[in-house]
Design a protein around this motif. Structure first.
Motif, PDB file in Angstrom:
ATOM      1  N   THR A 116       0.834  -1.188   0.000  1.00 14.60           N
ATOM      2  CA  THR A 116       0.000   0.000   0.000  1.00 14.60           C
ATOM      3  C   THR A 116       0.873   1.244   0.000  1.00 14.60           C
ATOM      4  OG1 THR A 116      -1.695   1.250   1.215  1.00 14.60           O
ATOM      5  CG2 THR A 116      -0.210  -0.095   2.514  1.00 14.60           C
ATOM      6  N   GLU A 117       0.442   2.241  -0.771  1.00 16.19           N
ATOM      7  CA  GLU A 117       1.172   3.503  -0.817  1.00 16.19           C
ATOM      8  C   GLU A 117       1.026   4.263   0.496  1.00 16.19           C
ATOM      9  OE1 GLU A 117       1.581   6.846  -4.236  1.00 16.19           O
ATOM     10  OE2 GLU A 117      -0.419   6.639  -3.375  1.00 16.19           O
ATOM     11  N   HIS A 142       4.155  10.064   1.405  1.00 18.20           N
ATOM     12  CA  HIS A 142       3.302   8.909   1.634  1.00 18.20           C
ATOM     13  C   HIS A 142       4.078   7.894   2.462  1.00 18.20           C
ATOM     14  CE1 HIS A 142      -0.022  10.033  -0.991  1.00 18.20           C
ATOM     15  NE2 HIS A 142       0.883  10.499  -1.839  1.00 18.20           N
ATOM     16  N   GLY A 149       4.288   4.479   3.105  1.00 20.18           N
ATOM     17  CA  GLY A 149       3.857   3.203   2.548  1.00 20.18           C
ATOM     18  C   GLY A 149       4.261   2.012   3.393  1.00 20.18           C
TER      19      GLY A 149
END
Length: 600
Positions: free
Chosen positions: A195-196, A208, A210
């Motif tokens: 997932t970012e 972000h 992640g």
């Protein structure tokens, strides 16, 4: 905006009993964690999540599942893969024992299990026992015990598969196969998550945060003609985590838990279980591409358990546990290992309407000395559908390697934290469903806190706490819908002889509410969930307020065949903004779509 306003409780000597909602791994409808034996009922307050619950609720992480349990709250530092603390009944995260397939897991330096790295698609079942269990398991089990059972096989060859896509570039996949018959079983599964993420701390740096992980689970077992049972299991998770701590901080982690078990009966009334295992918690931390620190810890365990069926209604369990914790780190700890010996005994009696559970354990640890803990539980069937249960238990939690030995902070003279817990409650089983009302009081002494001495922070046994609470649960079917709800009200009072006396413990909400509603219309399944928590304080001085919050999620699924289905879920439907730890924002609205193959 929160559903609840602050309502401090003034509960006296109160306690608990609770309902168990499901069954355990290869044990039919029984629960094993509450007694270390296969029991159809338990005096202890127990919540169970099955594989079917995981798939019905469409959770992406183990934390999303655990936070639905009665008396449980989670503190997360910014989304998937970020540091997550689990509290049961207001006690802190170091007061919760976590096991995977009977193997103790958790970092010996921090004292906390890496729940954020547990792959939910590798889980078959979770049992959560609330209340002290040191008389069975020793250290850490002040607030309760969480045992995670990984996927196992049986009933022929069964492949399974799932893939999920969603918001913030969420991508996940699982594939595996399980199989077996009455005498042999196996499971092999792999899963991945990428997932970012999102910017968990916008005030620090705009980026972000992640997370990605890759896991594998292998297990198998065989039952011989003479009754000897042998089985083994392995779970390994490798992960990479980006987080806000300045200079593009990131970490690589490895979580391992593997063990083997032998079970046999020398005599018709005597069962022997031998089990050995190892768990590893490995972390390498970086600032950008520059190495910063490394913390690798290992727990080796072995146990010898003897169950004597004294009669059809009486079971005596006696045994021995051995454990060794080891630390390897870029930080120079003056001590890097310690061992523990534990002797335990338990007596279970079912006599008519009466039920007894008596436990006693003695632990001898190389680092912090000896501790004896005990418990007594009593249940009484008031009617055929309503029963009473009460219990009293003592427990302790050992100081971590950081608290004992971390350079400039550790104090080798600190002692273990101890507690006394009393519980009472009612539960009912009726044609329309089941319910429970449970109350508890937990007094915790010698809590370890940071104290400034000569301008330097050190670990000291200075804090005390009294946590009183009430838990309500109901499970029913009304108007064609399945309803499951729980409410926890608690008063987590600091009882230290300091300026913080009579304030509330940090990060403990006074109210927790969960509601799950589901219904099946032929091939279509619909569901909704509500989770709400009251206000809590982020610091011990109660000056940093974390407001209460609630989230709503919707889910649906469509069965393409008896094995294939498409699932969709929207979490945090109203995009509420909230924090469980100050400055770390939690995920906003998100959507997920899953294709799943799982033959019934």
């Amino acid at each position: 905006m929160t559903i609840f306003a602050r309502a401090p409780l003034a509960l006296g000597l109160i306690g608990l009993s609770s309902l168990s909602f499901a069954s355990t791994l290869d044990l039919g409808s029984d629960v094993v964690t509450a007694t270390r034996t296969s029991q159809a009922s338990s005096i202890a307050a127990t919540t169970v999540f099955e594989r079917t619950d995981i798939e019905r609720l469409q959770v992406n992480t183990a934390e999303e599942l655990l936070r639905r349990a009665t008396g449980v709250n989670l503190i997360n530092n910014g989304g998937p893969g970020k540091s997550t603390s689990l509290q049961i009944r207001g006690s802190n995260d170091k007061h919760v024992l976590v096991m995977i397939d009977g193997v103790r897991v958790g970092s010996a330096t921090s004292g906390v299990a890496a729940l954020q790295n547990l792959p939910v698609e590798q889980i078959e079942r979770i049992e959560i026992v609330r209340g002290p269990r040191s008389s069975l398991y020793g250290s850490e089990a002040i607030g309760g015990v969480v045992q995670i059972f990984t996927r196992k096989g049986g009933d022929g060859l069964t492949p399974y598969f799932s893939t999920t896509v969603g918001s913030r570039q969420h991508r996940a996949a699982t594939a595996g196969a399980s199989g077996g018959n009455d005498n042999a079983w196996f499971n092999l599964g792999v899963s991945s998550l990428d997932t970012e993420g999102y910017d968990a701390r916008p005030s620090r740096e705009v980026d972000h945060d992640g997370y990605r992980e890759l896991s594998a689970n292998l297990s198998g077992g065989y039952r011989f003609a003479n009754g000897l049972l042998l089985d083994a299991n392995l779970l390994q998770v490798e992960s990479h985590n980006d987080y806000d701590s300045g200079n593009k901080a990131n970490a690589d982690s490895v979580l391992k838990a593997y063990g083997a078990r032998a079970r046999f009966a020398p005599l018709s009334f005597w069962d022997v279980t031998l089990q050995a295992g190892r768990s590893e918690d490995q972390n390498e931390n970086f600032k950008g591409s520059t190495f910063d620190s490394r913390y690798d810890t290992r727990r080796d365990t072995a146990s010898w358990q003897n169950d004597f069926a004294l009669s059809e209604k009486q079971l005596l369990t006696v045994g021995y546990d051995w454990q060794q914790d080891s630390v390897s780190s870029s930080v120079d700890y003056p001590e890097d290992s310690r061992y523990n010996h534990g002797l335990f005994a338990q007596y279970l009696l079912h006599a008519g309407r009466h039920e007894w559970q008596l436990g006693l354990r003695h632990d001898d640890n190389e680092a912090y000395g000896e501790h004896t803990t005990g418990s007594v539980g009593y249940g009484y069937a008031l009617t055929d559908s309503i029963s009473l249960a009460s219990s009293y238990g003592t427990a302790f939690s050992a100081p971590t390697f950081n608290q004992l030995y971390f350079p400039g902070y550790g104090n080798p003279d600190i002692q273990a934290e101890t507690s006394r817990n009393i519980e009472v409650g009612l539960r009912g089983q009726h044609r329309w469903g089941s319910w429970s009302a449970n109350a508890f009081r937990n007094d915790i002494d010698d809590m370890i806190a940071s104290v400034r001495v000569g301008g330097v922070s050190m670990a000291e046994n200075v804090d005390k706490a009294r946590i009183t609470g009430l838990e309500l649960e109901v499970l029913t079917q009304q108007l064609g819908w399945n309803w499951q709800a729980n409410l926890t009200l608690q008063d987590p009072e600091n009882r230290s002889s300091s300026a913080n006396d009579d304030l509330l413990l940090r990060r403990v909400p006074e109210q927790i509410f969960n509601l799950d509603v589901d219904r099946r219309f032929g091939r279509i399944g619909l569901g909704a969930s509500v989770h709400a928590e009251g206000r809590r304080w982020d610091n011990a001085t109660n000056t940093s307020d974390l407001h209460g919050y609630n989230t709503v999620e919707l889910r649906a699924e469509y069965w393409l065949s008896h094995a294939w289905r498409v699932q969709a879920r929207v979490s945090n439907l109203f995009d509420n903004e909230y924090e469980t730890a100050a400055t770390y924002t939690q995920p906003g609205r998100a959507g997920y779509l899953t294709l799943r193959y799982q033959p019934l």
